[in-house]
Design a protein around this motif. Structure first.
Motif, PDB file in Angstrom:
ATOM      1  N   GLY A 140       0.808  -1.208   0.000  1.00  0.00           N
ATOM      2  CA  GLY A 140       0.000   0.000   0.000  1.00  0.00           C
ATOM      3  C   GLY A 140       0.842   1.259   0.000  1.00  0.00           C
ATOM      4  O   GLY A 140       1.978   1.269   0.489  1.00  0.00           O
ATOM      5  N   VAL A 141       0.284   2.337  -0.557  1.00  0.00           N
ATOM      6  CA  VAL A 141       0.938   3.645  -0.560  1.00  0.00           C
ATOM      7  C   VAL A 141      -0.011   4.663   0.055  1.00  0.00           C
ATOM      8  O   VAL A 141      -1.183   4.372   0.296  1.00  0.00           O
ATOM      9  CB  VAL A 141       1.332   4.060  -1.992  1.00  0.00           C
ATOM     10  CG1 VAL A 141       2.360   3.111  -2.581  1.00  0.00           C
ATOM     11  CG2 VAL A 141       0.101   4.142  -2.892  1.00  0.00           C
ATOM     12  N   ALA A 142       0.507   5.861   0.306  1.00  0.00           N
ATOM     13  CA  ALA A 142      -0.273   6.882   1.003  1.00  0.00           C
ATOM     14  C   ALA A 142      -1.596   7.176   0.304  1.00  0.00           C
ATOM     15  O   ALA A 142      -2.627   7.382   0.953  1.00  0.00           O
ATOM     16  CB  ALA A 142       0.555   8.160   1.137  1.00  0.00           C
ATOM     17  N   ALA A 143      -1.611   7.171  -1.033  1.00  0.00           N
ATOM     18  CA  ALA A 143      -2.830   7.494  -1.775  1.00  0.00           C
ATOM     19  C   ALA A 143      -3.950   6.495  -1.498  1.00  0.00           C
ATOM     20  O   ALA A 143      -5.140   6.847  -1.573  1.00  0.00           O
ATOM     21  CB  ALA A 143      -2.525   7.537  -3.273  1.00  0.00           C
ATOM     22  N   LYS A 410     -12.202  -3.375  -4.549  1.00  0.00           N
ATOM     23  CA  LYS A 410     -10.807  -3.610  -4.172  1.00  0.00           C
ATOM     24  C   LYS A 410     -10.715  -3.671  -2.649  1.00  0.00           C
ATOM     25  O   LYS A 410     -11.575  -3.121  -1.939  1.00  0.00           O
ATOM     26  CB  LYS A 410      -9.895  -2.535  -4.740  1.00  0.00           C
ATOM     27  CG  LYS A 410     -10.024  -1.176  -4.077  1.00  0.00           C
ATOM     28  CD  LYS A 410      -8.981  -0.199  -4.626  1.00  0.00           C
ATOM     29  CE  LYS A 410      -9.069   1.146  -3.911  1.00  0.00           C
ATOM     30  NZ  LYS A 410      -8.086   2.119  -4.400  1.00  0.00           N
ATOM     31  N   ILE A 411      -9.674  -4.322  -2.147  1.00  0.00           N
ATOM     32  CA  ILE A 411      -9.552  -4.583  -0.707  1.00  0.00           C
ATOM     33  C   ILE A 411      -8.315  -3.893  -0.152  1.00  0.00           C
ATOM     34  O   ILE A 411      -7.199  -4.093  -0.651  1.00  0.00           O
ATOM     35  CB  ILE A 411      -9.440  -6.097  -0.431  1.00  0.00           C
ATOM     36  CG1 ILE A 411     -10.531  -6.879  -1.161  1.00  0.00           C
ATOM     37  CG2 ILE A 411      -9.477  -6.352   1.078  1.00  0.00           C
ATOM     38  CD1 ILE A 411     -11.945  -6.593  -0.720  1.00  0.00           C
ATOM     39  N   VAL A 412      -8.502  -3.070   0.860  1.00  0.00           N
ATOM     40  CA  VAL A 412      -7.383  -2.527   1.634  1.00  0.00           C
ATOM     41  C   VAL A 412      -7.304  -3.347   2.916  1.00  0.00           C
ATOM     42  O   VAL A 412      -8.230  -3.331   3.737  1.00  0.00           O
ATOM     43  CB  VAL A 412      -7.586  -1.033   1.960  1.00  0.00           C
ATOM     44  CG1 VAL A 412      -6.492  -0.551   2.918  1.00  0.00           C
ATOM     45  CG2 VAL A 412      -7.562  -0.206   0.675  1.00  0.00           C
ATOM     46  N   VAL A 430      -1.765  -3.802   2.689  1.00  0.00           N
ATOM     47  CA  VAL A 430      -1.634  -4.151   1.278  1.00  0.00           C
ATOM     48  C   VAL A 430      -2.972  -3.881   0.596  1.00  0.00           C
ATOM     49  O   VAL A 430      -4.005  -3.732   1.255  1.00  0.00           O
ATOM     50  CB  VAL A 430      -1.231  -5.627   1.084  1.00  0.00           C
ATOM     51  CG1 VAL A 430       0.155  -5.893   1.657  1.00  0.00           C
ATOM     52  CG2 VAL A 430      -2.270  -6.561   1.699  1.00  0.00           C
ATOM     53  N   VAL A 431      -2.943  -3.821  -0.716  1.00  0.00           N
ATOM     54  CA  VAL A 431      -4.160  -3.646  -1.500  1.00  0.00           C
ATOM     55  C   VAL A 431      -4.312  -4.863  -2.398  1.00  0.00           C
ATOM     56  O   VAL A 431      -3.465  -5.137  -3.252  1.00  0.00           O
ATOM     57  CB  VAL A 431      -4.113  -2.361  -2.354  1.00  0.00           C
ATOM     58  CG1 VAL A 431      -5.384  -2.225  -3.192  1.00  0.00           C
ATOM     59  CG2 VAL A 431      -3.934  -1.142  -1.457  1.00  0.00           C
ATOM     60  N   ASP A 467      -0.066   7.737  10.823  1.00  0.00           N
ATOM     61  CA  ASP A 467       1.127   8.229  11.540  1.00  0.00           C
ATOM     62  C   ASP A 467       2.390   7.617  10.955  1.00  0.00           C
ATOM     63  O   ASP A 467       3.417   8.300  10.806  1.00  0.00           O
ATOM     64  CB  ASP A 467       1.017   7.854  13.027  1.00  0.00           C
ATOM     65  CG  ASP A 467      -0.057   8.637  13.740  1.00  0.00           C
ATOM     66  OD1 ASP A 467      -0.537   9.647  13.186  1.00  0.00           O
ATOM     67  OD2 ASP A 467      -0.472   8.206  14.845  1.00  0.00           O
ATOM     68  N   LEU A 468       2.335   6.330  10.604  1.00  0.00           N
ATOM     69  CA  LEU A 468       3.503   5.643  10.055  1.00  0.00           C
ATOM     70  C   LEU A 468       3.917   6.253   8.718  1.00  0.00           C
ATOM     71  O   LEU A 468       5.091   6.496   8.444  1.00  0.00           O
ATOM     72  CB  LEU A 468       3.181   4.145   9.872  1.00  0.00           C
ATOM     73  CG  LEU A 468       4.301   3.278   9.284  1.00  0.00           C
ATOM     74  CD1 LEU A 468       5.465   3.177  10.266  1.00  0.00           C
ATOM     75  CD2 LEU A 468       3.764   1.892   8.948  1.00  0.00           C
ATOM     76  N   ILE A 469       2.927   6.519   7.863  1.00  0.00           N
ATOM     77  CA  ILE A 469       3.219   7.038   6.518  1.00  0.00           C
ATOM     78  C   ILE A 469       3.738   8.478   6.555  1.00  0.00           C
ATOM     79  O   ILE A 469       4.590   8.877   5.760  1.00  0.00           O
ATOM     80  CB  ILE A 469       1.965   6.916   5.634  1.00  0.00           C
ATOM     81  CG1 ILE A 469       1.779   5.454   5.219  1.00  0.00           C
ATOM     82  CG2 ILE A 469       2.067   7.804   4.403  1.00  0.00           C
ATOM     83  CD1 ILE A 469       0.557   5.195   4.391  1.00  0.00           C
TER      84      ILE A 469
END
Length: 471
Positions: A140-143, A410-412, A430-431, A467-469
């Motif tokens: 996964g990414v911030a977006a 889609k699944i986050v 993950v996505v 917070d992590l990102i």
């Protein structure tokens, strides 16, 4: 015998519930709640006009009584509920082999061993578990997290019973409350409607399971075929389809005659039953109102599986389903049940080879002693072995089986490992492309499968990821 016992239990429950006095909220048609001015309410379906009524008026809906006996999809009828629950029991009993007492004992025996194994792997902070999650989709990414933390708060707001409190909570995010429907009735979805002039967004928050009536909607879980407004045929969760169709009927004129012409976008969200209702209601509306294409977004937190795989995949352009760790609800499907049965059969064979199958008094006592070892006892299999077993049986299970349903879109997937001695744990997400990901077809048989379902757990996980990102 098992089927007859279930039939009696369900019939008795329905009989007792039917004797309870009905709530006035369940008898009233939902209305808008701004006491300072006349408010807008949609009455009827797409073919009817929009009507204005005063928000303090009471509008009785007598249509349900006329359809009480004739409509098999009327979940206000206890006969209909009992019949639908019995259909679910038949499918589950067939998958588990519960007609056979010997097989029932074997399944329960193996289940105790599986629960012990899961607890052992969790407490030993097994790295294979985290790797299994991490490999179930792209990193996964911030977006991918954009709007999810706020969306989770707004989904949680749908549980609020006080209109005054809900108004204040929505104001914090720039929304003005238009409607608050708190009725409690099988086959109905409590919800609120709000709007933001700043973002030109109409928000629909759908309430999740918070009453026995909504549990009954959840439990009417047979897979049924339905035809949508554009002629598309889908297979879906029966109880949630019935309640979503009712909500779509209620919202249709509002969306078509006001939301679309005004240039506003529509966002629908919810948690648990509310998430499933948000996804299915929107799917129904899109099939009736083509102008919604590209103009609607669904955020489904902790949704149960509700659609056949092709339809679930087709929702990926407008539905995002968010799953927190080991949450059992997004995994609550016949497909997962079938995989679990195959895993239990494998464990039963391993117990038999070790003399722990309970077929004799000696092996039964040996098995009890093993359980008493708790999390510190010898592993029945390593984490890698269990993952390979899950992968093998998952491949063998037919995803096109009409009884197998999947989460929409889609699944986050958020995940974190067991906490270490300092209280910290690995966290990530993950996505996955769709709900057929193997990780969503396997249950973790420990306390987390329940704890991870709460809205608070979702909110905490999303906050930690944000917070992590942004560190």
């Amino acid at each position: 015998m098992m089927i007859r016992s279930c039939r009696f239990a369900v019939a008795r429950m329905a009989h007792n519930l039917h004797r309870l006095p009905s709530s006035p909220l369940a008898r009233q048609r939902p209305f808008l709640f701004d006491p300072t001015r006349p408010s807008l309410v949609v009455v009827g379906s797409r073919r009817q006009s929009v009507a204005w009524i005063s928000s303090n008026s009471s509008h009785e809906d007598n249509s349900s009584s006329s359809n009480f006996e004739s409509d098999p999809d009327n979940l206000a009828s206890w006969d209909a509920i009992v019949n639908k629950l019995m259909n679910v029991f038949r499918v589950v009993s067939s998958k588990l082999g519960l007609q056979d007492n010997e097989n029932t004992f074997k399944m329960l025996h193996s289940m105790m061993a599986l629960i012990q194994l899961m607890k052992q792997l969790l407490e030993r902070r097994d790295d294979d578990r985290n790797a299994y999650y991490a490999q179930s989709g792209r990193a996964g990414v911030a977006a991918d997290l954009e709007g999810l933390e706020e969306g989770c708060d707004l989904a949680n707001a749908a549980y609020e019973t006080s209109t005054a409190v809900l108004k204040e909570n929505l104001k914090h995010y720039g929304y003005h409350l238009l409607r608050h429907d708190t009725k409690v009735l099988p086959g109905a979805l409590g919800h609120y409607i709000a709007m933001s002039k700043a973002t030109k967004t109409v928000l629909v928050g759908v309430r999740g399971t918070s009453s026995l009536e909504e549990v009954l909607t959840d439990c009417c879980a047979s897979s049924v075929q339905k035809v949508l407004g554009d002629g598309t045929s889908i297979t879906c969760h029966e109880g949630i389809y019935i309640s979503s169709k009712a909500l779509a009927d209620d919202l249709e004129a509002f969306v078509e005659e006001l939301v679309i012409p005004s240039g506003y976008k529509l966002q629908v969200l919810g948690h648990s039953l509310g998430a499933a209702g948000a996804a299915l209601t929107t799917l129904i509306l899109k099939s009736r109102i083509p102008e919604l294409n590209g103009n609607v977004q669904v955020l489904a937190f902790a949704s149960p599986p509700i659609l056949d795989l092709p339809t679930a995949k087709a929702c990926s352009s407008f539905v995002t389903t968010i799953v927190n760790n080991a949450d059992m609800i997004p995994r609550a499907s016949v497909s997962t049940l079938t995989i679990t049965v195959e895993v239990l059969n494998e464990i039963a064979e391993r117990l038999k080879a070790l003399g722990l199958d309970g077929s004799t008094a000696e092996s039964y006592m040996a098995f009890q002693y093993k359980l008493l070892e708790g999390a510190q006892g010898a592993l029945l299999m390593e984490g890698k072995e269990l993952i390979k077993l899950l992968e093998r049986v998952s491949i063998a299970v037919d995803q096109q089986d009409p009884n197998h349903l999947f989460c929409a879109g889609k699944i986050v997937l958020m995940f974190d490992g067991a906490k270490n001695e300092e209280g910290a744990g690995a966290i990530g997400f993950v996505v996955a492309q769709d709900g057929s990901a193997e990780i969503l077809r396997a249950l973790e048989w420990n306390q987390r499968m329940i704890d991870d379902h709460s809205c608070a757990s979702y909110q905490a996980g999303l906050t930690d990821l944000a917070d992590l990102i942004h560190r």
